[in-house]
Design an enzyme around this catalytic site. Structure first.
Site, PDB file in Angstrom:
ATOM      1  CD  GLU A 279     -39.453  14.003   3.040  1.00  0.00           C
ATOM      2  OE1 GLU A 279     -39.480  14.554   1.909  1.00  0.00           O
ATOM      3  OE2 GLU A 279     -39.644  12.799   3.215  1.00  0.00           O
ATOM      4  CB  CYS A 313     -38.443  11.970  -0.338  1.00  0.00           C
ATOM      5  SG  CYS A 313     -40.025  11.312   0.205  1.00  0.00           S
TER       6      CYS A 313
END
Length: 514
Positions: A279, A313
């Site tokens: 990720e 994120c």
């Protein structure tokens, strides 16, 4: 102590706050020498020592640790390979029981873990407590899925009555688990738990910006599993490179797109590829329609953009607004941003703490200078508070040209750009005009627009009219965290129902019926 908190929680109760403040003070004053590596059940105190300071008070050292060299990395991988042979043969029931046992310790030490997180990263109490609770819920979610999986084993049809056919998932072997600084407990535990349940052994390398956070949770896992199944090494970029170059069978990674895609390319080279479950951040957008509730949109953007100082994120870092409501939205957003409290983690009313280090401060100042040079308006922030520490003020920028670098590049800062477009169609085009595709949100009361957004947006984690966080707040078992495009290597994400399977490969078995 029973604590029910997540990333949408707005206040901790009095007892939890007192416990957190005690844990934070203890974590800041804890100094038992440099952290050791954990290899094959042994504490190894070798390697150059590096230091982590308190980002709210940089004169205070909060953690020291030894950095592993390539020889120590190789020893950790070898230990994991030896232990994995028996671990993969361990029954699924016993594997699940081991992780449940670790889960209970994570729950018992939740506030302690939150204090360590806050000391190393500068997280506010709600962000730190939320992450510590996410650790517990990640283990619970994945273990429940594993227990309900039927051993990931399925009886197949047969063309021969004398044969039986079975399809099943088998572990790869040893996974390197390389975690980030922003969620150094939850994301390390999440990746590790999935790998371990599926029968892999691991070598964990926490971020060198939060080594004790990663070490604490890794050592808890190790206590509840057979010796050598969980190994821990510390260090920075050189240690990480040594680990990715080692003879691991796969990598679980959370971090920058540049590093993540280099790993994908590196492990794809050779006689056969090895999996990289990564990720890799985002440039997350919120689309605001002329049909939006602008108060809800402003609150959702502010909560999403400035939580953890924009160092998520999934943090909202750009807003694309239809021209008819652009100015009104900016006014409402600025009002909310100016009301946010920027302060030390020990301040119960702090919404935003410091950024992680001096490099992040320099990146912030460079971004503000770039916006000024482009003729943009600094609607809020753009400067630093007059206080010790790596603090910057939450910032709103408007008037950048469409396509400007600051609307395309991930900054990982409390820095939001607002772009004006002529139509909702243009807004979606602009929303998709980046390489990333992690999270996106929309605010509109028009169902046709919402359906258009859901159909066309190129991102894995979507939120509609979410006042508690326009692009943030994913929670285990509730929202998957799945990055598209440059944001993810597999198109599937953690927290959801398809993550465990990525840590295993399929095998078909045809056996004679006895």
């Amino acid at each position: 102590m029973s604590i029910d908190v997540n990333y949408a929680t707005t206040r901790a109760d009095a007892a939890t706050s007192v416990a957190f403040e005690s844990a934070l003070e203890s974590a800041r004053n804890h100094n038992s020498g440099p952290l050791a590596h954990l290899i094959d059940g042994q504490q190894i105190e070798t390697g150059e020592v590096f230091v982590r300071v308190n980002p709210a008070h940089p004169g205070e050292v909060v953690t020291e640790a030894h950095a592993a060299d390539s020889a120590l990395v190789a020893a950790a991988v070898s230990a994991a390979k030896r232990a994995q042979r028996q671990w993969r043969r361990t029954s699924t029931v016993a594997r699940a029981q081991a992780l449940r046992s670790a889960q209970a310790e994570f729950q018992d030490r939740l506030v302690e873990i939150a204090g360590i997180l806050s000391a190393e990263t500068g997280k506010s109490r709600l962000e730190a407590l939320g992450e510590a609770k996410e650790v517990v819920d990640l283990v619970d979610t994945y273990t429940t899925q594993f227990e309900e999986s039927g051993d990931f084993r399925k009886r197949m049809n047969t063309a021969d009555p004398n044969e039986e056919n079975t399809d099943l998932l088998r572990p790869y072997g040893v996974f390197a688990v390389i975690g980030p600084f922003n969620f150094p407990a939850a994301l390390n535990v999440g990746m590790a738990t999935a790998a371990l349940l599926m029968g892999n052994a691991i070598v964990m390398k926490p971020s060198d910006k939060a080594p004790r956070s990663g070490a604490t949770v890794t050592e808890i896992l190790a206590r509840h599993l057979p010796v050598g199944v969980v190994n821990l090494i510390h260090g920075g970029a050189a240690t990480g490179k040594a680990l990715t170059d080692a003879s691991v069978d796969g990598i679980a990674f959370t971090g920058s797109a540049e590093i993540g895609w280099n790993m994908v390319r590196s492990l794809g080279d050779g006689a056969f590829g090895r999996p990289v479950l990564a990720e890799m951040g985002g440039k997350n957008v919120t689309v605001v329609s002329r049909h939006a509730d602008l108060d809800a949109a402003a609150e959702g953007v502010a909560r999403s953009a400035y939580g953890l100082s924009g160092q998520k994120c999934s943090a909202c870092s750009r807003v694309v607004v239809e021209a008819d409501v652009h100015d009104e939205f900016v006014t409402k957003l600025v009002e909310r941003v100016n009301a946010l409290r920027v302060s030390d983690p020990e301040d119960a009313d702090a919404f935003m703490g410091p950024v992680i280090d001096a490099n992040a401060v320099a990146r912030f100042e460079e971004a503000v200078a770039g916006a000024r040079a482009a003729g943009a308006r600094i609607e809020a922030g753009g400067d630093r508070p007059d206080r010790e520490g790596y603090f910057v003020n939450p910032t709103v920028i408007s008037g950048l040209p469409i396509g400007h670098d600051l609307t395309r590049r991930e900054l990982f800062l409390p820095f939001v750009t607002v772009s004006r477009v002529d139509s909702f169609d243009d807004a979606i085009d602009e929303a998709n005009a980046v390489d990333y595709g992690l999270a996106a949100g929309v605010f509109s009361a028009d169902n046709t627009e919402v359906e258009e957004f859901l159909d066309r947006i190129e991102a894995g984690v979507l939120y509609v009219n979410r006042r508690s966080g326009a692009t943030t707040g994913a929670w285990p078992g509730i929202q998957s965290f799945c990055g598209w495009k440059s944001s993810g290597s597999s198109g599937k994400g953690g927290l959801g129902p398809w993550y465990l399977q990525g840590f295993a490969r399929e095998q078909s078995r045809t056996l004679p019926i006895a």
